[in-house]
Write a protein that holds these residues in place. Structure first.
Motif, PDB file in Angstrom:
ATOM      1  N   THR A 151       0.810  -1.217   0.000  1.00  0.00           N
ATOM      2  CA  THR A 151       0.000   0.000   0.000  1.00  0.00           C
ATOM      3  C   THR A 151       0.842   1.265   0.000  1.00  0.00           C
ATOM      4  O   THR A 151       0.317   2.348  -0.247  1.00  0.00           O
ATOM      5  CB  THR A 151      -0.926   0.049   1.242  1.00  0.00           C
ATOM      6  N   GLY A 152       2.118   1.159   0.295  1.00  0.00           N
ATOM      7  CA  GLY A 152       2.958   2.346   0.411  1.00  0.00           C
ATOM      8  C   GLY A 152       2.753   3.069   1.720  1.00  0.00           C
ATOM      9  O   GLY A 152       3.106   4.236   1.868  1.00  0.00           O
ATOM     10  N   ALA A 153       2.185   2.392   2.706  1.00  0.00           N
ATOM     11  CA  ALA A 153       1.838   3.016   3.978  1.00  0.00           C
ATOM     12  C   ALA A 153       3.063   3.492   4.744  1.00  0.00           C
ATOM     13  O   ALA A 153       3.026   4.551   5.377  1.00  0.00           O
ATOM     14  CB  ALA A 153       1.032   2.040   4.830  1.00  0.00           C
ATOM     15  N   GLY A 159      -4.315   0.119  11.889  1.00  0.00           N
ATOM     16  CA  GLY A 159      -4.876   0.684  10.664  1.00  0.00           C
ATOM     17  C   GLY A 159      -5.525  -0.383   9.804  1.00  0.00           C
ATOM     18  O   GLY A 159      -5.626  -1.546  10.179  1.00  0.00           O
ATOM     19  N   SER A 160      -5.966   0.044   8.608  1.00  0.00           N
ATOM     20  CA  SER A 160      -6.564  -0.904   7.663  1.00  0.00           C
ATOM     21  C   SER A 160      -5.889  -0.741   6.310  1.00  0.00           C
ATOM     22  O   SER A 160      -5.527   0.362   5.913  1.00  0.00           O
ATOM     23  CB  SER A 160      -8.072  -0.687   7.549  1.00  0.00           C
ATOM     24  N   TYR A 161      -5.735  -1.863   5.609  1.00  0.00           N
ATOM     25  CA  TYR A 161      -4.999  -1.900   4.355  1.00  0.00           C
ATOM     26  C   TYR A 161      -5.761  -2.728   3.342  1.00  0.00           C
ATOM     27  O   TYR A 161      -6.358  -3.740   3.688  1.00  0.00           O
ATOM     28  CB  TYR A 161      -3.605  -2.510   4.582  1.00  0.00           C
ATOM     29  N   ASN A 162      -5.712  -2.296   2.075  1.00  0.00           N
ATOM     30  CA  ASN A 162      -6.407  -3.007   1.014  1.00  0.00           C
ATOM     31  C   ASN A 162      -5.591  -2.876  -0.269  1.00  0.00           C
ATOM     32  O   ASN A 162      -5.252  -1.766  -0.673  1.00  0.00           O
ATOM     33  CB  ASN A 162      -7.808  -2.424   0.819  1.00  0.00           C
ATOM     34  N   VAL A 163      -5.294  -4.002  -0.895  1.00  0.00           N
ATOM     35  CA  VAL A 163      -4.572  -4.009  -2.165  1.00  0.00           C
ATOM     36  C   VAL A 163      -5.426  -4.757  -3.167  1.00  0.00           C
ATOM     37  O   VAL A 163      -5.931  -5.840  -2.889  1.00  0.00           O
ATOM     38  CB  VAL A 163      -3.192  -4.688  -2.033  1.00  0.00           C
ATOM     39  N   LYS A 169      -5.568   3.242   5.666  1.00  0.00           N
ATOM     40  CA  LYS A 169      -6.104   4.207   6.632  1.00  0.00           C
ATOM     41  C   LYS A 169      -5.343   3.947   7.930  1.00  0.00           C
ATOM     42  O   LYS A 169      -5.491   2.891   8.547  1.00  0.00           O
ATOM     43  CB  LYS A 169      -7.600   3.966   6.808  1.00  0.00           C
ATOM     44  N   ILE A 170      -4.486   4.915   8.316  1.00  0.00           N
ATOM     45  CA  ILE A 170      -3.556   4.694   9.411  1.00  0.00           C
ATOM     46  C   ILE A 170      -3.788   5.730  10.508  1.00  0.00           C
ATOM     47  O   ILE A 170      -3.649   6.931  10.256  1.00  0.00           O
ATOM     48  CB  ILE A 170      -2.103   4.798   8.917  1.00  0.00           C
ATOM     49  N   LYS A 217      -4.064   6.452  -0.927  1.00  0.00           N
ATOM     50  CA  LYS A 217      -4.558   5.679  -2.066  1.00  0.00           C
ATOM     51  C   LYS A 217      -3.507   5.793  -3.157  1.00  0.00           C
ATOM     52  O   LYS A 217      -3.142   6.897  -3.568  1.00  0.00           O
ATOM     53  CB  LYS A 217      -5.904   6.191  -2.569  1.00  0.00           C
ATOM     54  N   THR A 218      -2.989   4.654  -3.595  1.00  0.00           N
ATOM     55  CA  THR A 218      -1.952   4.630  -4.619  1.00  0.00           C
ATOM     56  C   THR A 218      -2.396   3.780  -5.792  1.00  0.00           C
ATOM     57  O   THR A 218      -3.272   2.920  -5.667  1.00  0.00           O
ATOM     58  CB  THR A 218      -0.628   4.051  -4.067  1.00  0.00           C
ATOM     59  N   SER A 219      -1.760   4.019  -6.919  1.00  0.00           N
ATOM     60  CA  SER A 219      -1.960   3.159  -8.081  1.00  0.00           C
ATOM     61  C   SER A 219      -0.624   3.007  -8.786  1.00  0.00           C
ATOM     62  O   SER A 219       0.267   3.833  -8.642  1.00  0.00           O
ATOM     63  CB  SER A 219      -3.006   3.747  -9.027  1.00  0.00           C
ATOM     64  N   GLY A 220      -0.495   1.938  -9.524  1.00  0.00           N
ATOM     65  CA  GLY A 220       0.740   1.648 -10.235  1.00  0.00           C
ATOM     66  C   GLY A 220       1.555   0.591  -9.516  1.00  0.00           C
ATOM     67  O   GLY A 220       1.161   0.068  -8.480  1.00  0.00           O
ATOM     68  N   SER A 221       2.718   0.281 -10.074  1.00  0.00           N
ATOM     69  CA  SER A 221       3.581  -0.753  -9.505  1.00  0.00           C
ATOM     70  C   SER A 221       4.350  -0.197  -8.313  1.00  0.00           C
ATOM     71  O   SER A 221       4.356   1.006  -8.061  1.00  0.00           O
ATOM     72  CB  SER A 221       4.566  -1.256 -10.567  1.00  0.00           C
ATOM     73  N   ASP A 222       5.017  -1.097  -7.601  1.00  0.00           N
ATOM     74  CA  ASP A 222       5.782  -0.658  -6.430  1.00  0.00           C
ATOM     75  C   ASP A 222       6.898   0.303  -6.828  1.00  0.00           C
ATOM     76  O   ASP A 222       7.227   1.211  -6.075  1.00  0.00           O
ATOM     77  CB  ASP A 222       6.368  -1.872  -5.703  1.00  0.00           C
ATOM     78  N   ASP A 223       7.489   0.100  -8.012  1.00  0.00           N
ATOM     79  CA  ASP A 223       8.574   0.967  -8.465  1.00  0.00           C
ATOM     80  C   ASP A 223       8.072   2.296  -9.013  1.00  0.00           C
ATOM     81  O   ASP A 223       8.795   3.295  -8.988  1.00  0.00           O
ATOM     82  CB  ASP A 223       9.404   0.247  -9.536  1.00  0.00           C
ATOM     83  N   ASP A 224       6.862   2.316  -9.567  1.00  0.00           N
ATOM     84  CA  ASP A 224       6.311   3.524 -10.178  1.00  0.00           C
ATOM     85  C   ASP A 224       4.934   3.797  -9.568  1.00  0.00           C
ATOM     86  O   ASP A 224       3.914   3.686 -10.229  1.00  0.00           O
ATOM     87  CB  ASP A 224       6.213   3.336 -11.700  1.00  0.00           C
ATOM     88  N   LYS A 225       4.944   4.186  -8.293  1.00  0.00           N
ATOM     89  CA  LYS A 225       3.722   4.371  -7.529  1.00  0.00           C
ATOM     90  C   LYS A 225       3.271   5.829  -7.620  1.00  0.00           C
ATOM     91  O   LYS A 225       4.073   6.748  -7.491  1.00  0.00           O
ATOM     92  CB  LYS A 225       3.993   4.007  -6.080  1.00  0.00           C
ATOM     93  N   THR A 226       1.972   6.044  -7.844  1.00  0.00           N
ATOM     94  CA  THR A 226       1.387   7.383  -7.851  1.00  0.00           C
ATOM     95  C   THR A 226       0.432   7.496  -6.683  1.00  0.00           C
ATOM     96  O   THR A 226      -0.450   6.658  -6.503  1.00  0.00           O
ATOM     97  CB  THR A 226       0.615   7.629  -9.169  1.00  0.00           C
ATOM     98  N   TYR A 227       0.624   8.541  -5.886  1.00  0.00           N
ATOM     99  CA  TYR A 227      -0.272   8.789  -4.760  1.00  0.00           C
ATOM    100  C   TYR A 227      -1.468   9.588  -5.259  1.00  0.00           C
ATOM    101  O   TYR A 227      -1.351  10.750  -5.592  1.00  0.00           O
ATOM    102  CB  TYR A 227       0.445   9.567  -3.649  1.00  0.00           C
ATOM    103  N   GLU A 228      -2.622   8.938  -5.332  1.00  0.00           N
ATOM    104  CA  GLU A 228      -3.853   9.621  -5.722  1.00  0.00           C
ATOM    105  C   GLU A 228      -4.416  10.400  -4.535  1.00  0.00           C
ATOM    106  O   GLU A 228      -4.925  11.501  -4.692  1.00  0.00           O
ATOM    107  CB  GLU A 228      -4.877   8.617  -6.256  1.00  0.00           C
TER     108      GLU A 228
END
Length: 151
Positions: A55-57, A84-88, A100-101, A115-126
């Motif tokens: 999740t990039g938390a 917290g809660s995590y969802n992938v 949600k932390i 909320k993120t999207s993309g791969s672990d190497d190229d993650k975008t924080y929405e």
């Protein structure tokens, strides 16, 4: 009479010889159950850690921890305040993750929304926001980037 007492002492069996018939099955079953619980707990902990990592938390928490506005609202040091809660979710190779932390500082408590999207190497924080509990204010912290070269 002393010969009689000596014979009784010599014939008294040890604790092990009296109780081995119930100790071995009970101890063996308990050992197997404990090992199964430990293995299951390790597997669950590993799975949860991977979901949390996906999740990039941890990066998001570091971004929140060094953000000046968040520091002003919550004080320093800023710490996680619970699990917290995590969802992938992965759909056709596209990964989205939400977290949600709960966090807190000496001045108050807040919730970090990620909320993120993309791969672990190229993650975008929405979404990368801290909602302060007392005021309900949401602080957008997407502009902060972490410098990983020094770590």
């Amino acid at each position: 009479m002393s010969n009689y007492n000596n014979e009784l002492i010599e014939k008294e069996r040890s604790w092990w010889s009296r109780n081995w018939k119930w100790v071995v099955p009970t101890g063996g079953c308990l050992t197997i159950i404990l090992l199964a619980i430990i293995l299951l707990g390790t597997a669950v902990f590993g799975f949860v850690s991977e979901v949390k990592k996906g999740t990039g938390a941890d990066d998001a928490f570091e971004i929140a921890r060094v953000n000046k506005r968040v520091q002003t609202e919550l004080g320093e040091p800023i710490e996680k305040d619970g699990f917290g809660s995590y969802n992938v979710s992965i759909n056709n190779g596209h990964k989205t993750a939400e977290a949600k932390i709960p966090i807190r500082g000496p001045k108050g408590e807040a919730t970090l929304y990620v909320k993120t999207s993309g791969s672990d190497d190229d993650k975008t924080y929405e979404i990368l926001e801290v909602q302060v509990e007392d005021t309900g204010e949401r602080i957008d912290i997407r502009e902060v980037k972490l410098d990983r070269r020094n770590n």
